[in-house]
Motif scaffolding. Structure first.
Motif, mmCIF file in Angstrom:
data_model
loop_
_atom_site.group_PDB
_atom_site.id
_atom_site.type_symbol
_atom_site.label_atom_id
_atom_site.label_comp_id
_atom_site.label_asym_id
_atom_site.label_seq_id
_atom_site.Cartn_x
_atom_site.Cartn_y
_atom_site.Cartn_z
ATOM 1 N N ASP A 105 16.933 -18.725 16.402
ATOM 2 C CA ASP A 105 17.057 -18.888 17.851
ATOM 3 C C ASP A 105 18.486 -19.266 18.244
ATOM 4 O OD1 ASP A 105 15.016 -18.268 19.582
ATOM 5 O OD2 ASP A 105 13.893 -20.102 19.184
ATOM 6 N N GLY A 106 19.044 -20.210 17.501
ATOM 7 C CA GLY A 106 20.389 -20.661 17.804
ATOM 8 C C GLY A 106 21.469 -19.727 17.309
ATOM 9 N N LEU A 107 21.126 -18.897 16.315
ATOM 10 C CA LEU A 107 22.120 -18.036 15.669
ATOM 11 C C LEU A 107 22.286 -16.688 16.348
ATOM 12 C CD1 LEU A 107 23.914 -17.944 13.057
ATOM 13 C CD2 LEU A 107 21.979 -16.812 11.939
ATOM 14 N N SER A 108 21.200 -16.141 16.892
ATOM 15 C CA SER A 108 21.232 -14.753 17.349
ATOM 16 C C SER A 108 20.598 -14.573 18.725
ATOM 17 C CB SER A 108 20.496 -13.864 16.334
ATOM 18 O OG SER A 108 20.344 -12.553 16.817
ATOM 19 N N ARG A 109 21.394 -14.021 19.627
ATOM 20 C CA ARG A 109 20.857 -13.668 20.950
ATOM 21 C C ARG A 109 19.827 -12.552 20.831
ATOM 22 N NH1 ARG A 109 22.290 -9.845 24.673
ATOM 23 N NH2 ARG A 109 24.032 -9.179 23.368
ATOM 24 N N LYS A 110 20.028 -11.654 19.857
ATOM 25 C CA LYS A 110 19.072 -10.560 19.654
ATOM 26 C C LYS A 110 17.702 -11.104 19.224
ATOM 27 C CE LYS A 110 21.831 -7.046 20.458
ATOM 28 N NZ LYS A 110 22.291 -6.123 19.417
ATOM 29 N N PHE A 111 17.703 -12.189 18.431
ATOM 30 C CA PHE A 111 16.429 -12.773 18.021
ATOM 31 C C PHE A 111 15.706 -13.369 19.225
ATOM 32 C CE2 PHE A 111 13.734 -16.187 16.301
ATOM 33 C CZ PHE A 111 12.967 -15.443 15.419
ATOM 34 N N ARG A 112 16.455 -14.034 20.088
ATOM 35 C CA ARG A 112 15.838 -14.595 21.296
ATOM 36 C C ARG A 112 15.268 -13.480 22.170
ATOM 37 N NH1 ARG A 112 20.596 -17.680 20.873
ATOM 38 N NH2 ARG A 112 21.617 -16.587 22.600
ATOM 39 N N LYS A 113 15.975 -12.380 22.222
ATOM 40 C CA LYS A 113 15.483 -11.245 23.004
ATOM 41 C C LYS A 113 14.223 -10.659 22.375
ATOM 42 C CE LYS A 113 17.248 -7.143 25.286
ATOM 43 N NZ LYS A 113 18.455 -6.350 25.593
ATOM 44 N N LEU A 114 14.210 -10.588 21.047
ATOM 45 C CA LEU A 114 13.032 -10.085 20.334
ATOM 46 C C LEU A 114 11.828 -10.982 20.598
ATOM 47 C CD1 LEU A 114 12.011 -7.963 18.243
ATOM 48 C CD2 LEU A 114 12.655 -9.588 16.459
ATOM 49 N N LYS A 115 12.034 -12.288 20.596
ATOM 50 C CA LYS A 115 10.943 -13.218 20.900
ATOM 51 C C LYS A 115 10.436 -13.013 22.328
ATOM 52 C CE LYS A 115 10.903 -17.472 19.767
ATOM 53 N NZ LYS A 115 11.247 -18.906 19.626
ATOM 54 N N GLY A 116 11.368 -12.777 23.245
ATOM 55 C CA GLY A 116 10.975 -12.533 24.635
ATOM 56 C C GLY A 116 10.133 -11.279 24.758
ATOM 57 N N LYS A 117 10.527 -10.212 24.044
ATOM 58 C CA LYS A 117 9.750 -8.972 24.063
ATOM 59 C C LYS A 117 8.368 -9.195 23.451
ATOM 60 C CE LYS A 117 12.905 -6.142 25.716
ATOM 61 N NZ LYS A 117 12.719 -5.433 27.006
ATOM 62 N N ALA A 118 8.305 -10.011 22.389
ATOM 63 C CA ALA A 118 7.024 -10.307 21.748
ATOM 64 C C ALA A 118 6.087 -11.027 22.713
ATOM 65 C CB ALA A 118 7.243 -11.150 20.494
ATOM 66 N N ALA A 119 6.641 -11.929 23.509
ATOM 67 C CA ALA A 119 5.830 -12.676 24.471
ATOM 68 C C ALA A 119 5.378 -11.791 25.629
ATOM 69 C CB ALA A 119 6.625 -13.866 25.005
ATOM 70 N N GLU A 120 6.225 -10.823 26.012
ATOM 71 C CA GLU A 120 5.899 -9.966 27.156
ATOM 72 C C GLU A 120 4.904 -8.865 26.803
ATOM 73 O OE1 GLU A 120 9.597 -8.347 28.360
ATOM 74 O OE2 GLU A 120 10.467 -10.277 28.957
ATOM 75 N N ALA A 121 4.961 -8.370 25.552
ATOM 76 C CA ALA A 121 4.160 -7.207 25.180
ATOM 77 C C ALA A 121 2.686 -7.575 25.115
ATOM 78 C CB ALA A 121 4.621 -6.649 23.835
ATOM 79 N N PRO A 122 1.814 -6.813 25.768
ATOM 80 C CA PRO A 122 0.379 -7.084 25.680
ATOM 81 C C PRO A 122 -0.150 -6.751 24.301
ATOM 82 C CG PRO A 122 0.774 -5.056 26.884
ATOM 83 C CD PRO A 122 2.108 -5.665 26.640
ATOM 84 N N GLU A 123 -1.037 -7.572 23.811
ATOM 85 C CA GLU A 123 -1.633 -7.318 22.501
ATOM 86 C C GLU A 123 -2.405 -6.005 22.528
ATOM 87 O OE1 GLU A 123 -1.288 -8.976 19.710
ATOM 88 O OE2 GLU A 123 -0.005 -10.492 20.608
#
Length: 327
Positions: free
Chosen positions: A297-315
């Motif tokens: 989380d602290g190292l990569s903006r891309k990882f934070r973005k990936l987490k955001g996409k994971a939270a937004e995507a419907p199961e």
């Protein structure tokens, strides 16, 4: 020494021979397109050069060849996400099933089965490409962390060592991003963004053994690639002889293209299969460590973005296309 079995990887290459032949056809087709367009461009330049002296003809032949090569390069850049979707990811999907001892469905080809598996998991080519680009961004941050750690060590000749390390790390990332995609196929996660996030955390918490295996594979793959390049020099020189103007240096370029074709069609899936073995062995019984997730989380903006996409995507649904993944 390493955590994979070469015999197992070679066996899977034989079992997926239809896909290997498909990859060879695709990538040798790409190499031939480069050669033909370079030849056509050089021929046009050579013809234009007839209006000037020998120096002008040589220059126009050279720039004509460069233009032909560049045109194919632009086309390949546009098609890169479809090559990932149709060729690389499909092969990974089949390799994962075979590595886990599953039998492929009867009555349809490996390629068709792979295409359906990728479509079920990722939907559109642009969605898979978006996931892959975010994974690569996180991996670059991780390799940057490893490079920074080595840079702090009081090693004689550290600067030269870091140059070699940086070259190796670029090679290693080329193998790992597809292994993270393999994790998504293996877990059959309904949310590929979430699976990629977990796969990256697991990779981070096993960074040392994964880099060790990547180092061995980089030596194996690039050693074999160099041998293939030497073998390809003779037929490449014959092709270069046919190009107008006697542009002999083209022989080296053609040999590199043919060696690249074999590398991406045969050697890369072999390396990825080996890395899949090492990765699945390393993470067996593990869960993603929250501490490593916080580090990423602290190292990569891309990882934070990936987490955001994971939270937004419907199961249960494929991820939507994300055109800004590479930003």
């Amino acid at each position: 020494m390493w955590d994979f079995r070469i015999g197992t990887a070679l066996g899977l290459m034989v079992k997926t021979l239809p896909f290997i032949l498909f990859r060879l056809a695709v990538y040798f087709g790409v190499a031939l397109a480069y050669v033909l367009m370079t030849g056509v461009g050089a021929g046009v330049g050579w013809g234009i050069g007839g209006f000037g002296d020998e120096g002008f003809r040589a220059a126009s032949t050279f720039w004509g060849g460069v233009a032909g090569f560049g045109i194919v390069g632009v086309i390949m850049y546009v098609l890169r996400e479809y090559l990932l979707y149709l060729v690389k990811a499909g092969h990974i999907a089949v390799l994962v099933e075979l590595l886990d001892g599953q039998a492929l469905p009867q009555g349809r080809s490996q390629i068709q089965h792979a295409k359906e598996s990728v479509q079920e998991r990722f939907g559109q080519a642009s969605a898979l490409f978006a996931v892959d680009q975010l994974i690569k961004g996180v991996l670059r941050a991780l390799t940057g962390l490893a490079r920074g750690i080595f840079g702090l060590l009081p090693i004689p000749g550290a600067r030269q060592f870091l140059r070699v390390l940086q070259m190796f790390l670029r090679i290693a990332v080329g193998f790992i991003d597809e292994v993270i995609l393999a994790y998504s196929f293996r877990t059959r996660a309904e949310n590929p963004w979430s699976a990629s996030r977990d796969g990256l955390v697991l990779y981070g918490q096993n960074l040392k053994p994964m880099l060790k295996n990547a180092a061995w594979l980089a030596l194996i793959v690039y050693g074999l690639s160099f041998i293939i390049f030497l073998v390809m020099l003779a037929p490449a020189a014959a092709v270069a002889y046919l190009i107008p103007g006697g542009w002999s240096a083209t022989g080296v370029v053609v040999a590199l293209l043919f060696a690249w074709s074999v590398k991406v069609a045969v050697l890369e899936p072999f390396a990825i299969t080996c890395m899949m073995q090492a990765y699945f062995k390393a993470i067996e019984g593990q869960s993603p460590d929250p501490e490593w997730e916080a580090k990423l989380d602290g190292l990569s903006r891309k990882f934070r973005k990936l987490k955001g996409k994971a939270a937004e995507a419907p199961e249960g649904s494929a991820p939507p296309a994300a055109g800004d993944a590479g930003q």
